[in-house]
Scaffold this active site. Structure first.
Site, PDB file in Angstrom:
ATOM      1  CE  LYS A 126      -2.103   2.264   3.744  1.00  0.00           C
ATOM      2  NZ  LYS A 126      -1.417   3.322   3.886  1.00  0.00           N
ATOM      3  CG  ASN A 127       2.284   2.712   3.489  1.00  0.00           C
ATOM      4  OD1 ASN A 127       1.320   2.996   3.516  1.00  0.00           O
ATOM      5  ND2 ASN A 127       2.791   2.613   4.853  1.00  0.00           N
TER       6      ASN A 127
ATOM      7  NE  ARG B  80      -0.355  12.321   6.873  1.00  0.00           N
ATOM      8  CZ  ARG B  80      -0.466  13.578   7.355  1.00  0.00           C
ATOM      9  NH1 ARG B  80      -1.495  13.968   7.426  1.00  0.00           N
ATOM     10  NH2 ARG B  80       0.484  14.379   7.601  1.00  0.00           N
TER      11      ARG B  80
ATOM     12  CB  CYS C 298      -4.796   6.568  10.393  1.00  0.00           C
ATOM     13  SG  CYS C 298      -5.454   5.327   9.321  1.00  0.00           S
TER      14      CYS C 298
ATOM     15  NE  ARG D  45      -0.078  10.514   9.833  1.00  0.00           N
ATOM     16  CZ  ARG D  45      -0.594   9.436   9.166  1.00  0.00           C
ATOM     17  NH1 ARG D  45      -1.956   9.066   9.075  1.00  0.00           N
ATOM     18  NH2 ARG D  45       0.184   8.674   8.242  1.00  0.00           N
ATOM     19  N   PRO D  46       1.987  16.674  11.049  1.00  0.00           N
ATOM     20  CG  PRO D  46       3.909  17.710  12.044  1.00  0.00           C
ATOM     21  CD  PRO D  46       3.096  16.607  12.283  1.00  0.00           C
ATOM     22  CB  ILE D  47       2.799  18.459   5.643  1.00  0.00           C
ATOM     23  CG1 ILE D  47       1.872  19.559   5.387  1.00  0.00           C
ATOM     24  CG2 ILE D  47       1.839  17.122   5.562  1.00  0.00           C
ATOM     25  CD1 ILE D  47       1.266  19.928   4.355  1.00  0.00           C
ATOM     26  CG  ASP D  48       6.883  20.357  10.178  1.00  0.00           C
ATOM     27  OD1 ASP D  48       6.291  19.254  10.175  1.00  0.00           O
ATOM     28  OD2 ASP D  48       7.945  20.607  11.017  1.00  0.00           O
TER      29      ASP D  48
ATOM     30  CG  ASP E  69       2.450   1.439   9.555  1.00  0.00           C
ATOM     31  OD1 ASP E  69       1.909   2.209  10.311  1.00  0.00           O
ATOM     32  OD2 ASP E  69       2.473   1.635   8.209  1.00  0.00           O
TER      33      ASP E  69
ATOM     34  CB  ILE F 234       6.732   6.683  14.904  1.00  0.00           C
ATOM     35  CG1 ILE F 234       7.889   5.572  14.774  1.00  0.00           C
ATOM     36  CG2 ILE F 234       6.693   7.484  13.559  1.00  0.00           C
ATOM     37  CD1 ILE F 234       9.076   6.207  14.480  1.00  0.00           C
TER      38      ILE F 234
ATOM     39  NE  ARG G 184      -7.387   4.962   4.279  1.00  0.00           N
ATOM     40  CZ  ARG G 184      -6.325   5.068   5.367  1.00  0.00           C
ATOM     41  NH1 ARG G 184      -7.026   5.423   6.584  1.00  0.00           N
ATOM     42  NH2 ARG G 184      -5.268   5.428   5.229  1.00  0.00           N
TER      43      ARG G 184
HETATM   44  C1  UD1 Z   1       4.103   6.833   6.547  1.00  0.00           C
HETATM   45  C2  UD1 Z   1       3.409   5.634   6.251  1.00  0.00           C
HETATM   46  C3  UD1 Z   1       2.609   5.222   7.637  1.00  0.00           C
HETATM   47  C4  UD1 Z   1       3.543   4.838   8.557  1.00  0.00           C
HETATM   48  C5  UD1 Z   1       4.586   5.990   8.582  1.00  0.00           C
HETATM   49  C6  UD1 Z   1       5.936   5.726   9.499  1.00  0.00           C
HETATM   50  C7  UD1 Z   1       2.458   6.268   4.003  1.00  0.00           C
HETATM   51  C8  UD1 Z   1       1.301   6.701   3.502  1.00  0.00           C
HETATM   52  N1  UD1 Z   1       2.330   6.198   5.372  1.00  0.00           N
HETATM   53  O1  UD1 Z   1       3.325   7.601   6.988  1.00  0.00           O
HETATM   54  O2  UD1 Z   1       1.899   3.948   7.226  1.00  0.00           O
HETATM   55  O3  UD1 Z   1       2.967   4.475   9.750  1.00  0.00           O
HETATM   56  O4  UD1 Z   1       5.185   6.545   7.556  1.00  0.00           O
HETATM   57  O5  UD1 Z   1       6.583   4.459   9.000  1.00  0.00           O
HETATM   58  O6  UD1 Z   1       3.533   5.754   3.568  1.00  0.00           O
HETATM   59  N2  UD1 Z   1       6.549  14.412  10.867  1.00  0.00           N
HETATM   60  C9  UD1 Z   1       6.569  15.775  11.140  1.00  0.00           C
HETATM   61  N3  UD1 Z   1       6.643  16.564  10.224  1.00  0.00           N
HETATM   62  C10 UD1 Z   1       6.603  16.122   8.734  1.00  0.00           C
HETATM   63  C11 UD1 Z   1       6.334  14.964   8.416  1.00  0.00           C
HETATM   64  C12 UD1 Z   1       6.315  13.823   9.493  1.00  0.00           C
HETATM   65  O7  UD1 Z   1       6.763  16.273  12.336  1.00  0.00           O
HETATM   66  O8  UD1 Z   1       6.509  16.985   7.850  1.00  0.00           O
HETATM   67  C13 UD1 Z   1       6.502  13.626  11.953  1.00  0.00           C
HETATM   68  C14 UD1 Z   1       5.199  12.842  11.937  1.00  0.00           C
HETATM   69  O9  UD1 Z   1       4.226  13.480  12.811  1.00  0.00           O
HETATM   70  C15 UD1 Z   1       5.610  11.426  12.452  1.00  0.00           C
HETATM   71  C16 UD1 Z   1       6.745  11.103  12.145  1.00  0.00           C
HETATM   72  O10 UD1 Z   1       7.297  12.408  11.548  1.00  0.00           O
HETATM   73  O11 UD1 Z   1       5.555  11.641  14.300  1.00  0.00           O
HETATM   74  C17 UD1 Z   1       6.757   9.993  11.070  1.00  0.00           C
HETATM   75  O12 UD1 Z   1       6.151  10.584  10.046  1.00  0.00           O
HETATM   76  P1  UD1 Z   1       6.226  10.028   8.491  1.00  0.00           P
HETATM   77  O13 UD1 Z   1       7.564   9.085   8.430  1.00  0.00           O
HETATM   78  O14 UD1 Z   1       6.395  11.465   7.303  1.00  0.00           O
HETATM   79  O15 UD1 Z   1       4.959   9.205   8.309  1.00  0.00           O
HETATM   80  P2  UD1 Z   1       3.870   9.250   7.003  1.00  0.00           P
HETATM   81  O16 UD1 Z   1       4.569   9.569   5.934  1.00  0.00           O
HETATM   82  O17 UD1 Z   1       2.803  10.017   7.481  1.00  0.00           O
END
Ligand code: UD1
Length: 417
Positions: A22-23, A92, A116, A121-124, A304, A326, A396
């Protein structure tokens, strides 16, 4: 609403074939728009997340054709349009259109992604990466516009090895001018799968799978044929189910190295498993030893799989702990497991289990994808029948979960209420 009704206590035997990851798939589908000609991706799982991404593609004027496990994506006539909330909130991974559209058109407007509710889960980090490449980010309420006159390669250090940020920056940088270096990049197998796809299209990416990824920008990307890797989280979930109630249950079409952190824990607690070149065979054992796990980025124990693994900890002798490092909100299965008879307490980011405990069928709610999967695992060993609601979350991410489990002897029904 969709529900699952599971009657526990069956021994599961036979073979479960693992689907495409999926990912990976959810990143490859948006990445395909970077190609100027038709792209074919095979081993795409049939799950609602991939369906929702195809809806976004179609809305952008991209032609998609599903043929069994493959998808053909033709972006020849696509237009860069705003991705509205009705599309972005469904998953996401809609955020991968940020990097892909920025890389292709140097402009993207889209609403904040859904997914989820397992933490803030910010995108900064994604946005900081885009800015480093020369883009400006404008935020109006929930809507982001990211644009650049020119995208220029540069060194980018990620404060955290985020999977999403690493992939999104690769997508934005692949056609940028000059060299981009991502340091402290995520090393998950899905990153390698996406980088290989982009390289098959003509990109020049090296180092994927290590913490330093180098991307030398190219002007054009062309269509190609690509295959999604097997889903290591689906593989891990069914392997855990095998340790709970399997009898020579074969988990087939996997890359065992991708779940080594899980299999080494299973061996530590005393599980009976045979690891082949592309499969694992596993049976339930008695008297599992207690253990502790701490989630971390790849190759550490995946967050996960923490929730499915929690069911196994309810069956271990003594005290076990899970430390989740995480996501802040990833113990939502726990209250339901306690209702089913487990002895679990959560303090901050640590859950403590006292076992073994017998589980009993109840009415429970799948609050998120992996919590849902863990409740399926719990129901399979519980006495009596468990009803799981909000099953949409599970669908999903797990292709044909009902069919796969039924085939190996589980009593599981899907209903619509
Ligand atoms: C992806 C996976 C998810 C998995 C996760 C960790 C997908 C679609 N989802 O999620 O299944 O659980 O990796 O292996 O591939 N963070 C920030 N700022 C950012 C981005 C992330 O603070 O801009 C933090 C998140 O809040 C979290 C951590 O970094 O605490 C890990 O997030 P990230 O590795 O980005 O996970 P996702 O890509 O959302």
């Amino acid at each position: 609403m969709k529900i699952l009704e599971i009657t526990g206590g069956q021994k599961l035997s036979g073979t479960i074939r693992i689907s495409g990851a999926k990912n990976s798939a959810v990143a490859l589908i948006p990445a395909a728009i970077l190609a100027e000609t038709e792209t074919t991706i095979c081993n795409i799982p049939e799950i609602t997340d991939t369906d929702n991404l195809c809806d976004i593609l179609n809305n952008l004027g991209v032609k998609t054709k599903r043929a069994s496990e493959s998808i053909i994506i033709d972006s020849t006539n696509m237009q860069n349009q705003v991705i509205n909330e009705e599309f972005s909130k469904k998953l996401r991974a809609s955020y991968y259109f940020m990097g892909a559209l920025l890389g292709k058109y140097k402009k993207v407007t889209m609403h904040f992604p859904g997914g989820c509710s397992i933490g803030a889960r910010p995108i900064d980090l994604h946005l900081k990466g885009f800015e480093a490449l020369g883009a400006t980010v404008k935020k109006e309420e929930n809507k982001y516009t990211v644009e650049a006159d020119r995208l220029i390669g540069c060194p980018i250090y990620l404060d955290f090895a985020s999977v999403g940020a690493t992939i999104n920056i690769m997508l934005a940088a692949v056609k940028a001018e000059g060299r981009t270096t991502i340091d402290n990049a995520a090393k998950e197998p899905e990153i390698v799968n996406v980088a290989t796809f982009l390289n098959n299209m003509g990109a020049r990416i090296t180092g994927a799978g290590t913490s330093t990824i180098r991307i030398d920008g190219v002007k054009h990307l062309h269509g190609c044929f690509h295959e999604v890797i097997p889903d290591r989280i689906e593989a891990g979930t069914y392997t855990i189910i095998g340790a709970l109630c399997g009898e020579n249950l074969k988990i087939d079409n996997i890359i065992p190295e991708h779940i080594e952190s899980l299999t080494s824990k299973l061996q530590e607690i005393g599980a009976k498993l045979e690891i082949g070149s592309d499969y694992i065979t596993i049976s339930r054992s008695e008297n599992y030893k207690a253990t502790n796990i701490k989630t971390s980025t790849y190759p550490g124990f995946p967050t996960d799989l923490q929730q499915p693994f929690s069911i196994l900890l309810t069956q271990c002798n003594g005290k076990c702990k899970i430390e989740e490092t995480i996501f802040e909100n990833r113990f939502m299965q726990v209250p339901y497991l306690c209702q089913m008879g487990a002895d679990i307490s959560v303090k901050n980011q640590t859950a403590t289990f006292i076992g073994p405990t017998k589980l009993k069928g109840k009415e429970v709610v799948a609050t998120d994808l992996r919590a849902g999967a863990s409740l399926v695992a719990a129901s399979l060993i519980a006495e009596g029948t468990t009803k799981i609601t909000n099953v949409e979350h599970i669908l999903r991410g797990y292709e044909n979960i009902v069919e796969k489990l039924t085939q190996v002897g589980a009593k599981i029904k899907r209903e619509e209420i």
